[in-house]
Enzyme design. Structure first.
Site, mmCIF file in Angstrom:
data_model
loop_
_atom_site.group_PDB
_atom_site.id
_atom_site.type_symbol
_atom_site.label_atom_id
_atom_site.label_comp_id
_atom_site.label_asym_id
_atom_site.label_seq_id
_atom_site.Cartn_x
_atom_site.Cartn_y
_atom_site.Cartn_z
ATOM 1 N N LYS A 29 0.836 -1.213 0.000
ATOM 2 C CA LYS A 29 0.000 0.000 0.000
ATOM 3 C C LYS A 29 0.867 1.258 0.000
ATOM 4 O O LYS A 29 0.633 2.185 -0.768
ATOM 5 C CB LYS A 29 -0.889 -0.007 1.249
ATOM 6 C CG LYS A 29 -1.543 1.327 1.550
ATOM 7 C CD LYS A 29 -2.393 1.290 2.804
ATOM 8 C CE LYS A 29 -1.650 1.479 4.101
ATOM 9 N NZ LYS A 29 -1.337 2.864 4.475
ATOM 10 N N ASN A 30 1.883 1.269 0.884
ATOM 11 C CA ASN A 30 2.645 2.503 1.051
ATOM 12 C C ASN A 30 3.638 2.767 -0.073
ATOM 13 O O ASN A 30 4.281 3.814 -0.104
ATOM 14 C CB ASN A 30 3.335 2.528 2.421
ATOM 15 C CG ASN A 30 2.307 2.685 3.537
ATOM 16 O OD1 ASN A 30 1.155 3.028 3.288
ATOM 17 N ND2 ASN A 30 2.721 2.417 4.769
ATOM 18 N N CYS A 123 -4.876 12.685 12.636
ATOM 19 C CA CYS A 123 -5.560 11.419 12.408
ATOM 20 C C CYS A 123 -5.538 10.604 13.683
ATOM 21 O O CYS A 123 -5.135 11.088 14.734
ATOM 22 C CB CYS A 123 -4.902 10.655 11.269
ATOM 23 S SG CYS A 123 -3.362 9.907 11.751
ATOM 24 N N ARG A 128 -0.441 15.021 12.872
ATOM 25 C CA ARG A 128 0.436 14.621 11.758
ATOM 26 C C ARG A 128 0.912 15.893 11.056
ATOM 27 O O ARG A 128 0.413 16.259 9.994
ATOM 28 C CB ARG A 128 -0.301 13.700 10.761
ATOM 29 C CG ARG A 128 -0.922 12.453 11.332
ATOM 30 C CD ARG A 128 -0.002 11.245 11.398
ATOM 31 N NE ARG A 128 0.519 10.717 10.157
ATOM 32 C CZ ARG A 128 0.074 9.623 9.558
ATOM 33 N NH1 ARG A 128 -0.981 8.991 10.037
ATOM 34 N NH2 ARG A 128 0.656 9.170 8.466
ATOM 35 N N ILE A 130 2.999 18.632 8.836
ATOM 36 C CA ILE A 130 3.675 18.496 7.537
ATOM 37 C C ILE A 130 4.706 19.608 7.359
ATOM 38 O O ILE A 130 5.024 20.000 6.246
ATOM 39 C CB ILE A 130 2.671 18.459 6.354
ATOM 40 C CG1 ILE A 130 1.708 19.649 6.412
ATOM 41 C CG2 ILE A 130 1.922 17.157 6.293
ATOM 42 C CD1 ILE A 130 0.972 19.853 5.087
ATOM 43 N N ASP A 131 5.217 20.093 8.489
ATOM 44 C CA ASP A 131 6.192 21.185 8.433
ATOM 45 C C ASP A 131 7.423 20.825 7.598
ATOM 46 O O ASP A 131 7.955 21.671 6.866
ATOM 47 C CB ASP A 131 6.611 21.590 9.864
ATOM 48 C CG ASP A 131 7.070 20.389 10.691
ATOM 49 O OD1 ASP A 131 6.354 19.366 10.700
ATOM 50 O OD2 ASP A 131 8.150 20.468 11.312
ATOM 51 N N ASP A 313 4.453 0.369 11.986
ATOM 52 C CA ASP A 313 3.215 -0.216 11.452
ATOM 53 C C ASP A 313 3.011 -1.663 11.911
ATOM 54 O O ASP A 313 1.902 -2.192 11.816
ATOM 55 C CB ASP A 313 3.217 -0.159 9.911
ATOM 56 C CG ASP A 313 3.176 1.276 9.413
ATOM 57 O OD1 ASP A 313 2.800 2.165 10.189
ATOM 58 O OD2 ASP A 313 3.544 1.501 8.245
ATOM 59 N N ILE A 335 7.889 6.655 16.913
ATOM 60 C CA ILE A 335 7.566 7.361 15.656
ATOM 61 C C ILE A 335 6.298 8.217 15.782
ATOM 62 O O ILE A 335 6.288 9.380 15.400
ATOM 63 C CB ILE A 335 7.414 6.359 14.477
ATOM 64 C CG1 ILE A 335 8.656 5.467 14.354
ATOM 65 C CG2 ILE A 335 7.129 7.085 13.167
ATOM 66 C CD1 ILE A 335 9.944 6.175 13.999
ATOM 67 N N ARG A 405 -8.538 -0.432 4.383
ATOM 68 C CA ARG A 405 -7.609 0.546 3.817
ATOM 69 C C ARG A 405 -6.273 -0.103 3.463
ATOM 70 O O ARG A 405 -5.562 0.398 2.585
ATOM 71 C CB ARG A 405 -7.336 1.677 4.824
ATOM 72 C CG ARG A 405 -8.465 2.654 5.030
ATOM 73 C CD ARG A 405 -8.038 3.773 5.975
ATOM 74 N NE ARG A 405 -6.659 4.122 5.705
ATOM 75 C CZ ARG A 405 -5.696 4.253 6.623
ATOM 76 N NH1 ARG A 405 -5.967 4.076 7.887
ATOM 77 N NH2 ARG A 405 -4.468 4.564 6.279
HETATM 78 N N1 EPU Z 1 6.475 14.366 11.005
HETATM 79 C C1 EPU Z 1 6.628 15.671 11.362
HETATM 80 N N2 EPU Z 1 6.622 16.615 10.380
HETATM 81 C C2 EPU Z 1 6.485 16.298 9.065
HETATM 82 C C3 EPU Z 1 6.332 14.948 8.700
HETATM 83 C C4 EPU Z 1 6.331 13.990 9.697
HETATM 84 O O1 EPU Z 1 6.748 16.010 12.539
HETATM 85 O O2 EPU Z 1 6.485 17.208 8.217
HETATM 86 C C5 EPU Z 1 6.425 13.321 12.058
HETATM 87 C C6 EPU Z 1 5.034 12.640 12.092
HETATM 88 O O3 EPU Z 1 4.133 13.392 12.856
HETATM 89 C C7 EPU Z 1 5.340 11.291 12.692
HETATM 90 C C8 EPU Z 1 6.747 11.004 12.152
HETATM 91 O O4 EPU Z 1 7.289 12.263 11.745
HETATM 92 O O5 EPU Z 1 5.363 11.392 14.084
HETATM 93 C C9 EPU Z 1 6.761 10.005 11.001
HETATM 94 O O6 EPU Z 1 6.088 10.545 9.890
HETATM 95 P P1 EPU Z 1 6.425 10.177 8.376
HETATM 96 O O7 EPU Z 1 6.295 11.443 7.583
HETATM 97 O O8 EPU Z 1 7.701 9.430 8.287
HETATM 98 O O9 EPU Z 1 5.237 9.212 8.026
HETATM 99 P P2 EPU Z 1 4.151 9.348 6.876
HETATM 100 O O10 EPU Z 1 4.823 9.614 5.584
HETATM 101 O O11 EPU Z 1 3.080 10.276 7.314
HETATM 102 C C10 EPU Z 1 4.305 6.803 6.282
HETATM 103 C C11 EPU Z 1 3.323 5.675 6.153
HETATM 104 C C12 EPU Z 1 2.803 5.289 7.518
HETATM 105 C C13 EPU Z 1 3.996 4.878 8.378
HETATM 106 C C14 EPU Z 1 5.029 6.010 8.444
HETATM 107 C C15 EPU Z 1 6.284 5.665 9.202
HETATM 108 C C16 EPU Z 1 2.369 6.003 3.973
HETATM 109 C C17 EPU Z 1 1.190 6.305 3.160
HETATM 110 N N3 EPU Z 1 2.224 6.070 5.285
HETATM 111 O O12 EPU Z 1 3.579 7.881 6.881
HETATM 112 O O13 EPU Z 1 1.947 4.171 7.329
HETATM 113 O O14 EPU Z 1 3.569 4.567 9.681
HETATM 114 O O15 EPU Z 1 5.413 6.391 7.105
HETATM 115 O O16 EPU Z 1 6.882 4.546 8.648
HETATM 116 O O17 EPU Z 1 3.414 5.678 3.449
HETATM 117 C C18 EPU Z 1 0.209 2.688 7.864
HETATM 118 O O18 EPU Z 1 0.432 2.117 6.788
HETATM 119 O O19 EPU Z 1 -0.528 2.193 8.754
HETATM 120 C C19 EPU Z 1 0.849 3.980 8.130
HETATM 121 C C20 EPU Z 1 0.416 4.830 9.053
#
Ligand code: EPU
Length: 428
Positions: A29-30, A123, A128, A130-131, A313, A335, A405
């Site tokens: 999925k990811n 969520c 979450r 996105i900074d 995950d 995480i 999902r």
């Molecule tokens: N974070 C920030 N700022 C940002 C981005 C992330 O503080 O701008 C923090 C997040 O809040 C979190 C941590 O960094 O605490 C990890 O976030 P990351 O951006 O690495 O994760 P993601 O891209 O939002 C993907 C997967 C998640 C998986 C994580 C970590 C997808 C679609 N989602 O999320 O998958 O847990 O990486 O490996 O790829 C799942 O499949 O159940 C799932 C949640």
């Protein structure tokens, strides 16, 4: 499949069946989600093989269609023609359906130079932010105007290569930067980039489309901007978290099963946990055999980390498995801030778990008991299914749309392995 039906669906599980046989692992999925967004960059026809049939994937396809792409599914292949992209605006309703829709930001910027979309928001796993995405895109020259969770991104001076140092190796931010940078002017370097296999899959896909991305899977990724990309055929990697979930299903039932279509290197970060719990794991080519003892042993410490550490995950399914182990196991979730929502539901089933902030202490009990429990997110839902397989009596898991999902044909696959599980529709 009509995904709206899933809202009222539940899984009924009668526990204690032993599992045996083989299960085929689906595409990740990811990987599929960012790669679907990245098809926008090709401007041609992309064929994605091994693309899982999941509600998140179908929602990403809806976004592509809303942008003017022609998309069709033929069994496990999704064919995207992105030649006639007609807008860079994604409607908020579509953005809100999947959290990972944020990766359309980088893809739209790379393709059209603009992106108008809303932020999917927090969520089930906590805030979450996105900074890192926003600050990095700004450094690439993207002008981002944010109002009330809506982002207007423009590139009056184009996208220009730059060296970035990420404060945290965010998966989504790394994907957004790669996608915004592939067609930029000059070279972009991402230091402290995410190293997850899904990042490597995205880079391999884009390189097949004509991009110049080096170092994916390592800490520093280099992207030499190219003028234009083209379509390609790409096979999505197997889902390492789906694989870990079936391993937990085998372990919790004391069973021996074979997983087909896996890349064992990608699952290696979870091996130590299963081995410490008393399971034996053998791999051969793209197969993995897991043999489990009658009763699992405790695992001293499981700390979730970025790849190649133990994946967040897999934390919930593995915790469900250790609720019935002999002894006390400890988890530290590093995480996400709020990823213990399955704990209260597992306690309803007789588990003995205490949490404090990011730590969870699981004291193994002899048995769990069937109960009515609700999935609160995708992986918590998987954890409840694992617990249900081990429990005495009948477990009803509601809110299974969360599970849809990310797990394709979960009940069918588990039934084939010998579990007593089925999907039903219940009143609200
Ligand atoms: N974070 C920030 N700022 C940002 C981005 C992330 O503080 O701008 C923090 C997040 O809040 C979190 C941590 O960094 O605490 C990890 O976030 P990351 O951006 O690495 O994760 P993601 O891209 O939002 C993907 C997967 C998640 C998986 C994580 C970590 C997808 C679609 N989602 O999320 O998958 O847990 O990486 O490996 O790829 C799942 O499949 O159940 C799932 C949640």
């Amino acid at each position: 499949m009509d995904w709206t039906v899933g809202k009222m669906d539940a899984f009924i599980i009668k526990g204690k069946s032993s599992l045996s046989g083989e299960v085929d692992i689906h595409g990740a999925k990811n990987s599929a989600l960012p790669i679907l967004a990245a098809t926008l960059l090709s401007g041609g026809v992309c064929v994605l093989e091994n693309c899982p049939e999941l509600s998140d994937v179908e929602n990403a396809i809806e976004i592509l269609k809303s942008l003017g792409c022609k998309v069709r599914r033929e069994a496990d292949r999704v064919i995207v023609d992105s030649e006639s992209v007609s807008t860079c605006r994604v409607e908020p309703e579509l953005m809100h359906k999947i959290r990972s829709s944020i990766v359309f930001m980088g893809a739209l910027i790379g393709r059209t130079g603009c992106a108008h979309l809303s932020f999917p928001g927090g969520c089930e796993l906590g805030p979450r932010p996105i900074d890192i995405h926003i600050n990095s895109l700004k450094r690439l020259g993207v002008v981002i105007d944010e109002k009330h969770g809506h982002f207007s991104c423009t590139t009056p001076n184009g996208v220009n290569g730059v060296t970035l140092n990420l404060p945290f190796p965010s998966v989504g931010a790394t994907e957004n930067i790669i996608m915004a940078a592939v067609t930029s002017q000059g070279t972009t370097k991402i230091h402290n980039a995410a190293r997850e296999p899904e990042i490597v899959d995205l880079a391999n896909f884009l390189n097949r489309c004509g991009a110049n991305i080096y170092g994916a899977g390592e800490g520093v990724i280099t992207i030499d901007g190219v003028h234009q990309l083209h379509g390609c055929t790409h096979r999505i990697i197997p889902d390492r978290i789906e694989a870990a979930t079936y391993m937990a299903a085998a372990a919790v039932t004391g069973s021996t099963i074979t997983l087909n279509n896996v890349i064992s290197d990608h699952i290696e970060p979870v091996y130590y946990v299963f081995r410490e719990a008393g399971c034996s794991i053998r791999t051969y080519k793209n197969k993995l055999l897991i043999q489990s003892p009658e009763r699992l042993k405790r695992v001293k410490l499981i700390r979730t980390l970025v790849y190649p550490g133990f994946p967040t995950d897999a934390q919930a399914p593995v915790m469900a498995m250790l609720t019935v182990a002999n002894g006390t196991s400890m988890f530290i979730e590093t995480i996400f801030q709020n990823r213990y929502k399955h704990v209260d539901e597992l306690i309803k089933m007789g588990a003995n778990i205490k949490t404090e902030e990011r730590v969870a202490v699981v004291e193994g009990v002899k048995s769990l008991y069937g109960a009515k429990v609700a999935a609160t997110d995708l992986r918590s839902g998987a954890a409840l299914v694992i617990a249900g397989l081990a429990a005495k009596g009948e477990t009803t898991v509601t809110n299974v749309y969360h599970i849809d999902r990310g797990y394709e044909q979960l009940t069918e696959n588990l039934r084939k392995l010998g579990a007593d599980i089925y999907r039903t529709t219940i009143g609200e």
